[in-house]
Design an enzyme around this catalytic site. Sequence first.
Site, PDB file in Angstrom:
ATOM      1  N   GLU C  60       0.851  -1.298   0.088  1.00 37.96           N
ATOM      2  CA  GLU C  60       0.056  -0.115  -0.042  1.00 37.96           C
ATOM      3  C   GLU C  60       0.858   1.311   0.070  1.00 37.96           C
ATOM      4  O   GLU C  60       0.669   2.375  -0.470  1.00 37.96           O
ATOM      5  CB  GLU C  60      -1.040  -0.063   1.208  1.00 37.96           C
ATOM      6  CG  GLU C  60      -2.099  -0.896   0.873  1.00 37.96           C
ATOM      7  CD  GLU C  60      -1.816  -2.216   1.107  1.00 37.96           C
ATOM      8  OE1 GLU C  60      -0.685  -2.721   1.828  1.00 37.96           O
ATOM      9  OE2 GLU C  60      -2.506  -3.212   1.016  1.00 37.96           O
ATOM     10  N   PHE C  83      -9.324  -3.169   0.780  1.00 33.63           N
ATOM     11  CA  PHE C  83      -9.928  -2.756   1.893  1.00 33.63           C
ATOM     12  C   PHE C  83      -9.564  -1.108   2.415  1.00 33.63           C
ATOM     13  O   PHE C  83      -8.142  -1.433   2.680  1.00 33.63           O
ATOM     14  CB  PHE C  83     -10.504  -3.809   3.193  1.00 33.63           C
ATOM     15  CG  PHE C  83     -11.231  -4.852   2.518  1.00 33.63           C
ATOM     16  CD1 PHE C  83     -12.600  -4.891   3.111  1.00 33.63           C
ATOM     17  CD2 PHE C  83     -10.918  -5.747   1.793  1.00 33.63           C
ATOM     18  CE1 PHE C  83     -13.249  -6.020   2.527  1.00 33.63           C
ATOM     19  CE2 PHE C  83     -11.432  -6.884   1.521  1.00 33.63           C
ATOM     20  CZ  PHE C  83     -12.776  -6.904   1.762  1.00 33.63           C
ATOM     21  N   ASP C  85      -9.169  -0.339   5.352  1.00 32.83           N
ATOM     22  CA  ASP C  85      -8.510  -0.524   6.408  1.00 32.83           C
ATOM     23  C   ASP C  85      -6.976  -0.528   6.101  1.00 32.83           C
ATOM     24  O   ASP C  85      -6.158  -0.206   6.870  1.00 32.83           O
ATOM     25  CB  ASP C  85      -8.764  -1.885   6.949  1.00 32.83           C
ATOM     26  CG  ASP C  85     -10.132  -1.947   7.238  1.00 32.83           C
ATOM     27  OD1 ASP C  85     -10.922  -2.093   6.293  1.00 32.83           O
ATOM     28  OD2 ASP C  85     -10.786  -2.299   8.472  1.00 32.83           O
ATOM     29  N   ILE C  87      -5.251   1.306   4.272  1.00 32.89           N
ATOM     30  CA  ILE C  87      -4.722   2.496   3.884  1.00 32.89           C
ATOM     31  C   ILE C  87      -3.637   2.992   5.101  1.00 32.89           C
ATOM     32  O   ILE C  87      -2.838   3.755   4.974  1.00 32.89           O
ATOM     33  CB  ILE C  87      -5.916   3.618   3.787  1.00 32.89           C
ATOM     34  CG1 ILE C  87      -5.392   4.930   3.289  1.00 32.89           C
ATOM     35  CG2 ILE C  87      -6.375   4.036   5.188  1.00 32.89           C
ATOM     36  CD1 ILE C  87      -6.252   5.896   2.507  1.00 32.89           C
ATOM     37  N   HIS C 127     -11.612  -5.074   8.667  1.00 36.85           N
ATOM     38  CA  HIS C 127     -12.409  -5.043   7.142  1.00 36.85           C
ATOM     39  C   HIS C 127     -13.701  -4.245   7.234  1.00 36.85           C
ATOM     40  O   HIS C 127     -14.744  -4.440   6.461  1.00 36.85           O
ATOM     41  CB  HIS C 127     -12.823  -6.425   6.572  1.00 36.85           C
ATOM     42  CG  HIS C 127     -11.477  -7.166   6.201  1.00 36.85           C
ATOM     43  ND1 HIS C 127     -10.772  -7.782   7.168  1.00 36.85           N
ATOM     44  CD2 HIS C 127     -10.942  -7.386   5.152  1.00 36.85           C
ATOM     45  CE1 HIS C 127      -9.803  -8.378   6.475  1.00 36.85           C
ATOM     46  NE2 HIS C 127      -9.856  -8.282   5.109  1.00 36.85           N
TER      47      HIS C 127
HETATM   48  C1  LIG Z   1      -1.547  -5.020   3.988  1.00 40.43           C
HETATM   49  C2  LIG Z   1      -2.439  -5.796   3.486  1.00 40.43           C
HETATM   50  N1  LIG Z   1      -3.316  -5.529   2.262  1.00 40.43           N
HETATM   51  C3  LIG Z   1      -4.084  -6.059   1.551  1.00 40.43           C
HETATM   52  C4  LIG Z   1      -4.557  -7.296   2.249  1.00 40.43           C
HETATM   53  C5  LIG Z   1      -5.716  -8.204   1.679  1.00 40.43           C
HETATM   54  N2  LIG Z   1      -5.458  -9.435   1.220  1.00 40.43           N
HETATM   55  C6  LIG Z   1      -5.798 -10.365   2.085  1.00 40.43           C
HETATM   56  S1  LIG Z   1      -5.066 -11.711   1.772  1.00 40.43           S
HETATM   57  C7  LIG Z   1      -4.553 -11.329   0.296  1.00 40.43           C
HETATM   58  C8  LIG Z   1      -3.522 -12.209  -0.499  1.00 40.43           C
HETATM   59  C9  LIG Z   1      -2.473 -12.861   0.217  1.00 40.43           C
HETATM   60  O1  LIG Z   1      -1.662 -13.765  -0.443  1.00 40.43           O
HETATM   61  P1  LIG Z   1      -0.463 -14.471   0.140  1.00 40.43           P
HETATM   62  O2  LIG Z   1       0.395 -13.242   1.255  1.00 40.43           O
HETATM   63  O3  LIG Z   1       0.212 -15.262  -0.856  1.00 40.43           O
HETATM   64  O4  LIG Z   1      -1.063 -15.268   1.007  1.00 40.43           O
HETATM   65  P2  LIG Z   1      -2.279 -16.562   0.564  1.00 40.43           P
HETATM   66  O5  LIG Z   1      -3.622 -16.049   0.510  1.00 40.43           O
HETATM   67  O6  LIG Z   1      -1.768 -17.067  -0.955  1.00 40.43           O
HETATM   68  O7  LIG Z   1      -2.126 -17.786   1.614  1.00 40.43           O
HETATM   69  C10 LIG Z   1      -4.624  -9.841   0.265  1.00 40.43           C
HETATM   70  C11 LIG Z   1      -4.284  -8.908  -0.894  1.00 40.43           C
HETATM   71  C12 LIG Z   1      -4.264  -7.434   3.511  1.00 40.43           C
HETATM   72  N3  LIG Z   1      -4.879  -8.451   4.261  1.00 40.43           N
HETATM   73  N4  LIG Z   1      -3.265  -6.711   3.977  1.00 40.43           N
END
Ligand SMILES: Cc1ncc(C[n+]2csc(CCOP(=O)(O)OP(=O)(O)O)c2C)c(N)n1
Lengths: 384, 384, 325, 325
Positions: C60, C83, C85, C87, C127
């Site tokens: 982000e 989301f 959140d 930010i 969220h």
């Molecule tokens: C700082 C942040 N940005 C965005 C998100 C939204 N988000 C939740 S899970 C995810 C993907 C995670 O991918 P990865 O780290 O590869 O874990 P996996 O789900 O593949 O186990 C995202 C973008 C978040 N939780 N935290």
Amino acid sequence: MPHACYFTRVHWLPTSVWNVMSTPSAVLEPEKSSHLSPAQQLDLYYWMRLTRTLEERLVALYRQTKVVGGLFRSLGQEADAVGSAYALEPRDVMSPLIRNLGSMLVKGATPLEILRQYMARGDSPTRGRELNIHFGDTERGFIGQISHLGDMVPVMAGVTLSFKLRKQDRVGLVYVGDGATSTGAFHEGINLAAVQRCPMVVVVENNGYAYSTPTRKQTAAENFVAKAPGYGIRGVREDGNDVVAVYQVTKEAVDRARAGEGVTLVELVTYRRKGHAEHDNQSYVPPGERERWAAENDPVDRYRQVLLKAGVAAPELDAVDTRASAEVDAATEEAERSPMPDARDALSGVYADPPAAPELWFRRDVARVVDAHERPASWGTYDG
Amino acid sequence: MPHACYFTRVHWLPTSVWNVMSTPSAVLEPEKSSHLSPAQQLDLYYWMRLTRTLEERLVALYRQTKVVGGLFRSLGQEADAVGSAYALEPRDVMSPLIRNLGSMLVKGATPLEILRQYMARGDSPTRGRELNIHFGDTERGFIGQISHLGDMVPVMAGVTLSFKLRKQDRVGLVYVGDGATSTGAFHEGINLAAVQRCPMVVVVENNGYAYSTPTRKQTAAENFVAKAPGYGIRGVREDGNDVVAVYQVTKEAVDRARAGEGVTLVELVTYRRKGHAEHDNQSYVPPGERERWAAENDPVDRYRQVLLKAGVAAPELDAVDTRASAEVDAATEEAERSPMPDARDALSGVYADPPAAPELWFRRDVARVVDAHERPASWGTYDG
Amino acid sequence: MAEVTYLEAIRQGLFEEMERDADVFCLGEDIGAYGGAFKVTDGLLERFGEQRVIDTPISEAAIIGAAAGAAHMGMRPVCEMQFIDFISCGYDMLTNYVATARYRAFLPCPMVVRGPSGGYVRGGPFHSQNPEAAFLHTPGLKIVYPATASDAKGLIKSAIRDEDCVLFFEHKYLYRRIKEELPTGDHVVPIGKARVAREGRDVSVVTYAATVWKALEAAEQLEKEDGLSVEVIDLRSLAPMDDEAIVATVKKTNRVLVVHEDTVTGGVAGEITARINELAFEWLDAPVRRIGAHDVPLPYAPALEDFVLPQTSDIVRGVRWLAGY
Amino acid sequence: MAEVTYLEAIRQGLFEEMERDADVFCLGEDIGAYGGAFKVTDGLLERFGEQRVIDTPISEAAIIGAAAGAAHMGMRPVCEMQFIDFISCGYDMLTNYVATARYRAFLPCPMVVRGPSGGYVRGGPFHSQNPEAAFLHTPGLKIVYPATASDAKGLIKSAIRDEDCVLFFEHKYLYRRIKEELPTGDHVVPIGKARVAREGRDVSVVTYAATVWKALEAAEQLEKEDGLSVEVIDLRSLAPMDDEAIVATVKKTNRVLVVHEDTVTGGVAGEITARINELAFEWLDAPVRRIGAHDVPLPYAPALEDFVLPQTSDIVRGVRWLAGY
Ligand SMILES: Cc1ncc(C[n+]2csc(CCOP(=O)(O)OP(=O)(O)O)c2C)c(N)n1
Ligand SMILES: Cc1ncc(C[n+]2csc(CCOP(=O)(O)OP(=O)(O)O)c2C)c(N)n1
Ligand SMILES: [Mg+2]
Ligand SMILES: [Mg+2]
């Protein structure tokens, strides 16, 4: 396509290990024996089976709309979660992510707790405050994660720093996804732990995707162990769908951490067969990819074959399957009897002092807060 | 001690280049010719000399309390600043740090602007809003930095992303210190640029210290190029006190970026001979260390020797020294005549619309704001 | 003409601005092939291609920082926080770099940071956030938080055209629950102007985002049950704030209830209350009262979330209290 | 007994708590051999060693996150932000991880984040910030901001002993300008209690940190020149806030000026004004007025900084306005 490259780079049985030392990459020999007793080998099978059975039950409950919020599967990743957590001692501390239900079971979380969490019951570990498997217990040695990816790495750097400062014989293990490695928190936390030589193991679960984003859009590097030299730490890459190999490589990293040799980055190559959460239709996945992993590289099937080849009798394994199902059945029945949370409990425990937040002026002496028509039509599905 | 290891790892003339490719480290041959015309070679000498002379003048003004805020020296680092910026075209964009006064001069900033900035004058580039060399000009191609370390890396990722999206033949160069590499912003920015293959060069100025913190407490890695493979980018390590080598290695990285080959991390090994800022007494520096660098490895002296050996006549170089002093004298005189800022200008230009923040109710129709006795006894000295 | 959801209205606004101006591009996590976690950017990739609809790593701070850099060069980036959140991970970049760019370095920074915000959706503590209060405090940022589909479209277009950074908060509870016919043509809503969502004489409710609908629901009920005439002001923009509209309603009803979904302490309602105090104290027949969420992280179990967040019945009680004062 | 500066008082507090409790340790940038940018941790390394006085990489998010992890395990970390302006880099870690730890996961998080704050020192936009408003909004954090040496020492000790996370803001303008004799013994000041800095009858000034001294200066002048009796309340703690003390002074003088150094819009004064409105509306003979910095990033040239920040003369004018209302 990274997933393609996984097929080419990761060999099935026998597995091999790539080691990247902080000085120009050298290659180590694959580990020899597994150091696992027959009982322990069955253990690994049990935990993987329990993980899968429990998640399948959660899917059923989700379809019955008994689950509040999103449902996250670790289908096809059970080996990486179970094998790595199995390398920890009870006194060690781990920080799981949404795909680490299996790791949490190994570390002592119960199916009942997990079912109550997903159903937002009042007697769930967080009493309905946090979602899915976002809960912890320092006694059993796992820390409740938050959604913000990467943040658990600095936190675990601090957990393990305390072990070092207090000269405790304890190790910490933190899971991060391929996507989470892009966060600033991951970088700051692993670097701080490396400089402090904290007894910490960082497990990068490279399952090919972050939500819909393939690994090639997450990093330009060919793999994640390549990050280790930049932190001056040891890095290892392993087939994440070989539970024994996962155990071995993690165990070695844990032993080194315990011996004061500092941080190891363990990259486990696996594959996320389901969507990010149940609502995700995976339209972005190339055709055939999931099917291929399911057919050729299911960690539970693979390990079952290994055990059978090793002479374990099929009925013995079937018994484990039955036991897992029975446990999940019992837990489900009990969880369904669990009460919903008491609304006023929502105000307690933000601080030790004061013990509860004040009820606001417009609520004083109000019994029923929400009129039926106010309840959102749908609870929606919200992600990790 | 990292600085010690610099002595062992970095050879003086002739310099050699370590290249770390994202696949296991390979070693490239040192560059051959400098591709610099005699005039350009004198240019480099002029910019280094001007940098040093201007900073020495600033020290004098600082002692006369004519400088507002801290004074940051690049003594001993002039070669890394000047040589790297010299590799850029006028249309290219650079993001300097507090040690890059030399880079800014090369990119078109004038001694007069810098003197006015340090003296907080109303006609300074920021009109007294920002400190020291925290200013920029997109026309001349340098961006005003902020204090928060690492933040300029994502910003330059975006600047260079715009070059790529618009298919412009332009390159961006961002400076970071050894300390700034520990920030999350550095990691997120360089990774995003690497994935997008932005035409960006990241120059890590490894001067042995971050304020009082030696490099070994900043990272457990032996060097900073080791971070390149983890981002899947090219990495080069060079003697930062050899201005020609710095120019060459940066020029190659800039050319590759321009050719669409993506990001290069250039580590320049140098040494911060003065404190973090003028007020810093460097009590934390091992005895003899500074003296050794001053005696054995002053970039201006070194380059002067190179030019003399190459047949340039001493008087020619002396003439450059005189020219630099004359220019700084003239600029100082003019800067001292510059007006102080007009207080009410403080409210203008937070937004394009509205054009100015309202004057608050307790100020309406007030002429004199501050009573003499309210002016802080000291202006204090505040850091980068 | 067909009704359009709040979500679709934002999508249309993005689409139209990208059609209008080649310098507009989007960047964020999973906004391309996937179309975003809520599908707000659905179809943009197909229409505008990978160069203008960029899937980023999970970063982000870099998304926001890179947008600023591109904006300096004359582009108009629109960042999606998956989301809102998240930010918080770009808080430094937004408050220190972006917000000060024009003032300290005369660097234009026309960019938008948008994302799904707010609760009532069982999203839990990470969220469901309403981050407006954390940014209202920073000079250099603009903040809008629409409640209607028409404002959502009109404000996203204004935000993209604005010369400075605009935080565009979208209420995810409204995404698919609010449907309207939209004005045709180039529909733009000016930033900084509030909207009278319902005319009234007896008590004013000043609010924004999802609670606008709860206020309207309460107004209905109060008219029926108490014969009270409640005026509802939808601020739409929080920075700059429409003081004129606020003062106008105070002078009209002399009784004000400020409502927001965010936690009360340190929330935007404090700022609004202080302004009313400063600008219209003499017109107040009762203290300005605040209704908002209880001061706790937002729990996700339905019973708990419903208890913590302000509900229609709370607004009804609040208005009655003020009317009876 | 010797007078002690505000800075030395904090140093003493840290020293005494580290002596008292082996679980207390400090981490931050350049706090060891160098003793910190302002020398607040000077001598701690010599006394307690590298294990308990840890120089970290430049990683505010990791400093705060690591402190949280160690705090979960029963330690009591004290983080230094070299300048409080850099706390913004740990904003996510503080507001999402630390602030919610006890509530969502029953994880104790006893830790302190401290650092030099505030302006009047020609520090410019990134070395002069007052970040309290950005955190007041987050349930789960406590915030203190002392104005005197005695409170600085008493509050740092309470902060370290508190079971939750306390943000301890130190005003760098006061570091060496404020000197006092300190109470002997284990001097602790409770978090959440305000202090009457000066008794008065006619007008109240509610403030904290550096502007407490400007308010006292103004009170002197107003007594001499106008014969006005001004009461000055030093809040000391912002979260929790001492409502009783605020209401008491309102009931006494019926006229309140809220003053802080931070920018006005979205600042803490809005929250204070709203509380007065809710708790003591009937006692107000005049609107509560706010004095704070103009809504711009803080410029560093003396003439500009002096113009942007609230000064004694502003408080004098503000009080006169209220007295004449
Ligand atoms: C700082 C942040 N940005 C965005 C998100 C939204 N988000 C939740 S899970 C995810 C993907 C995670 O991918 P990865 O780290 O590869 O874990 P996996 O789900 O593949 O186990 C995202 C973008 C978040 N939780 N935290
Ligand atoms: C995020 C952040 N944290 C802390 C600081 C305070 N600070 C200013 S300069 C500095 C040291 C920088 O060291 P380095 O990056 O090596 O640059 P150098 O001064 O050696 O050129 C520190 C800690 C800052 N400016 N930004
Ligand atoms: Mg993944
Ligand atoms: Mg350095």
